[in-house]
Design a protein around this motif. Structure first.
Motif, PDB file in Angstrom:
ATOM      1  N   UNK A  93      22.094   1.741 -13.880  1.00 55.57           N
ATOM      2  CA  UNK A  93      20.888   1.093 -14.373  1.00 55.57           C
ATOM      3  C   UNK A  93      20.732  -0.345 -13.918  1.00 55.57           C
ATOM      4  N   UNK A  94      21.738  -0.883 -13.236  1.00 54.37           N
ATOM      5  CA  UNK A  94      21.674  -2.280 -12.804  1.00 54.37           C
ATOM      6  C   UNK A  94      20.892  -2.441 -11.535  1.00 54.37           C
ATOM      7  N   UNK A  95      20.143  -3.520 -11.493  1.00 50.93           N
ATOM      8  CA  UNK A  95      19.406  -3.865 -10.286  1.00 50.93           C
ATOM      9  C   UNK A  95      19.726  -5.301  -9.939  1.00 50.93           C
ATOM     10  N   UNK A  96      19.821  -5.572  -8.675  1.00 51.14           N
ATOM     11  CA  UNK A  96      20.054  -6.939  -8.235  1.00 51.14           C
ATOM     12  C   UNK A  96      18.694  -7.614  -8.076  1.00 51.14           C
ATOM     13  N   UNK A  97      18.402  -8.540  -8.989  1.00 49.18           N
ATOM     14  CA  UNK A  97      17.111  -9.220  -8.989  1.00 49.18           C
ATOM     15  C   UNK A  97      17.350 -10.725  -8.983  1.00 49.18           C
ATOM     16  N   UNK A  98      16.546 -11.414  -8.209  1.00 44.15           N
ATOM     17  CA  UNK A  98      16.585 -12.873  -8.223  1.00 44.15           C
ATOM     18  C   UNK A  98      15.165 -13.381  -8.374  1.00 44.15           C
ATOM     19  N   UNK A  99      15.010 -14.468  -9.103  1.00 44.31           N
ATOM     20  CA  UNK A  99      13.710 -15.068  -9.345  1.00 44.31           C
ATOM     21  C   UNK A  99      13.707 -16.510  -8.856  1.00 44.31           C
ATOM     22  N   UNK A 107      23.625 -14.521 -13.853  1.00 49.53           N
ATOM     23  CA  UNK A 107      22.642 -13.552 -14.341  1.00 49.53           C
ATOM     24  C   UNK A 107      21.743 -14.117 -15.438  1.00 49.53           C
ATOM     25  N   UNK A 108      21.608 -15.427 -15.512  1.00 48.71           N
ATOM     26  CA  UNK A 108      20.786 -16.040 -16.559  1.00 48.71           C
ATOM     27  C   UNK A 108      19.762 -16.992 -15.947  1.00 48.71           C
ATOM     28  N   UNK A 109      18.585 -17.012 -16.576  1.00 52.05           N
ATOM     29  CA  UNK A 109      17.497 -17.875 -16.114  1.00 52.05           C
ATOM     30  C   UNK A 109      16.912 -18.641 -17.290  1.00 52.05           C
ATOM     31  N   UNK A 110      16.520 -19.871 -17.025  1.00 57.69           N
ATOM     32  CA  UNK A 110      15.843 -20.691 -18.031  1.00 57.69           C
ATOM     33  C   UNK A 110      14.360 -20.709 -17.684  1.00 57.69           C
ATOM     34  N   UNK A 111      13.534 -20.374 -18.662  1.00 58.57           N
ATOM     35  CA  UNK A 111      12.094 -20.301 -18.441  1.00 58.57           C
ATOM     36  C   UNK A 111      11.381 -21.403 -19.214  1.00 58.57           C
ATOM     37  N   UNK A 123      16.558 -19.349 -22.527  1.00 56.25           N
ATOM     38  CA  UNK A 123      17.443 -18.786 -21.516  1.00 56.25           C
ATOM     39  C   UNK A 123      17.540 -17.280 -21.731  1.00 56.25           C
ATOM     40  N   UNK A 124      17.335 -16.528 -20.631  1.00 59.92           N
ATOM     41  CA  UNK A 124      17.291 -15.073 -20.721  1.00 59.92           C
ATOM     42  C   UNK A 124      18.217 -14.442 -19.695  1.00 59.92           C
ATOM     43  N   UNK A 129      14.263  -9.606 -17.864  1.00 61.45           N
ATOM     44  CA  UNK A 129      13.135 -10.135 -17.107  1.00 61.45           C
ATOM     45  C   UNK A 129      12.579  -9.082 -16.163  1.00 61.45           C
ATOM     46  N   UNK A 130      11.277  -9.128 -15.927  1.00 66.10           N
ATOM     47  CA  UNK A 130      10.617  -8.247 -14.971  1.00 66.10           C
ATOM     48  C   UNK A 130       9.739  -9.101 -14.067  1.00 66.10           C
ATOM     49  N   UNK A 131       9.641  -8.699 -12.839  1.00 69.85           N
ATOM     50  CA  UNK A 131       8.766  -9.395 -11.914  1.00 69.85           C
ATOM     51  C   UNK A 131       7.319  -9.091 -12.298  1.00 69.85           C
ATOM     52  N   UNK A 132       6.515 -10.113 -12.373  1.00 74.86           N
ATOM     53  CA  UNK A 132       5.124  -9.958 -12.778  1.00 74.86           C
ATOM     54  C   UNK A 132       4.277  -9.604 -11.562  1.00 74.86           C
ATOM     55  N   UNK A 133       3.666  -8.438 -11.578  1.00 78.33           N
ATOM     56  CA  UNK A 133       2.844  -7.975 -10.465  1.00 78.33           C
ATOM     57  C   UNK A 133       1.401  -7.758 -10.893  1.00 78.33           C
TER      58      UNK A 133
END
Length: 170
Positions: A93-99, A107-111, A123-124, A129-133
Motif C-alpha cells: 500500500x506504500x507509494x513513494x510521493x514527494x511534494x 515522510x513528514x510535511x509541514x503545511x 505537520x502531516x 496527503x494526496x496530490x491535488x488534481x
C-alpha cells in the motif's frame, strides 16, 4: 507467532510463552534501532536460563541449555518471518510521493493552514496527503465551510449545474 510456536512445540504455547517473550523483547526493531528490552531498561537482557538466579550463576544441564537455545532460535525465525510478512503487506500500500511543500523529515510535511484551522497540527505524514488534481473552479472557499470547535462540520447537499450537462439535456 504464538500459533507457530504452538504448532512447532506440540500445542504447549503457555509453557513456551516466556521464551517467545524473551525472543521478542531481545530482537532488533528497526523503528527504535535496538531491542525493546534494551530501550526500556538501558541494558541487554540476561538469557532465560539465568532468570531465576541471583548471585553466582550456574548453568543447568547442557541438554536444557541446548533445547532452550534451539527453541529460542525457532521462535526468532518465526518472529522474523511474521515481521517480513507484515512488512510485505504494508509495502503493497506504500507509494513513494514527494511534494513541493516544506518537508520536515523523510515522510513528514509541514503545511500552511488557514487561521480558521489553527487547532490542527500543521505537520502531516505523507500517507495522509494526496496530490491535488482538481480544477480551480471546484475549490470550495473555507469561508463557506462552518468548522465547529471540535473541528467537525455539517455536510449539506448542493445542486451543481454544469453547462455541458444542460446542453446535452436540451
Amino acid at each position: 507467532m504464538l500459533r507457530a510456536c504452538a504448532i512447532e512445540f506440540g500445542g504447549s504455547w503457555d509453557v513456551h510463552l516466556p521464551l517467545a517473550e524473551f525472543s521478542y523483547n531481545n530482537s532488533y526493531h528497526a523503528s527504535i534501532g535496538m531491542p525493546p528490552y534494551e530501550m526500556l531498561y538501558g541494558r541487554k537482557c540476561r538469557t532465560p536460563i539465568c532468570w531465576g538466579e541471583i548471585g553466582e550463576k550456574e548453568v543447568g544441564g547442557s541438554d536444557l541449555v541446548l533445547k532452550t537455545n534451539e527453541k529460542i532460535e525457532i521462535i526468532r525465525e518465526r518472529l522474523k518471518a511474521a515481521q517480513d510478512r507484515q512488512k510485505s503487506y504494508a509495502d503493497r500500500g506504500r507509494r513513494s510521493i514527494e511534494f513541493k511543500e516544506e518537508r520536515v523529515g523523510e515522510v513528514a510535511y509541514r503545511l500552511e493552514l488557514p487561521e480558521k484551522l489553527s487547532g490542527i497540527h500543521n505537520t502531516f505524514h505523507v500517507s495522509h496527503l494526496r496530490k491535488c488534481l482538481t480544477a480551480q473552479s471546484t475549490i470550495v472557499p473555507l469561508d463557506e465551510v462552518d468548522v465547529n470547535e471540535k473541528l467537525g462540520y455539517i455536510e449539506e447537499s448542493v445542486d451543481i449545474v454544469d453547462e455541458q450537462v444542460r446542453k446535452i439535456r436540451n
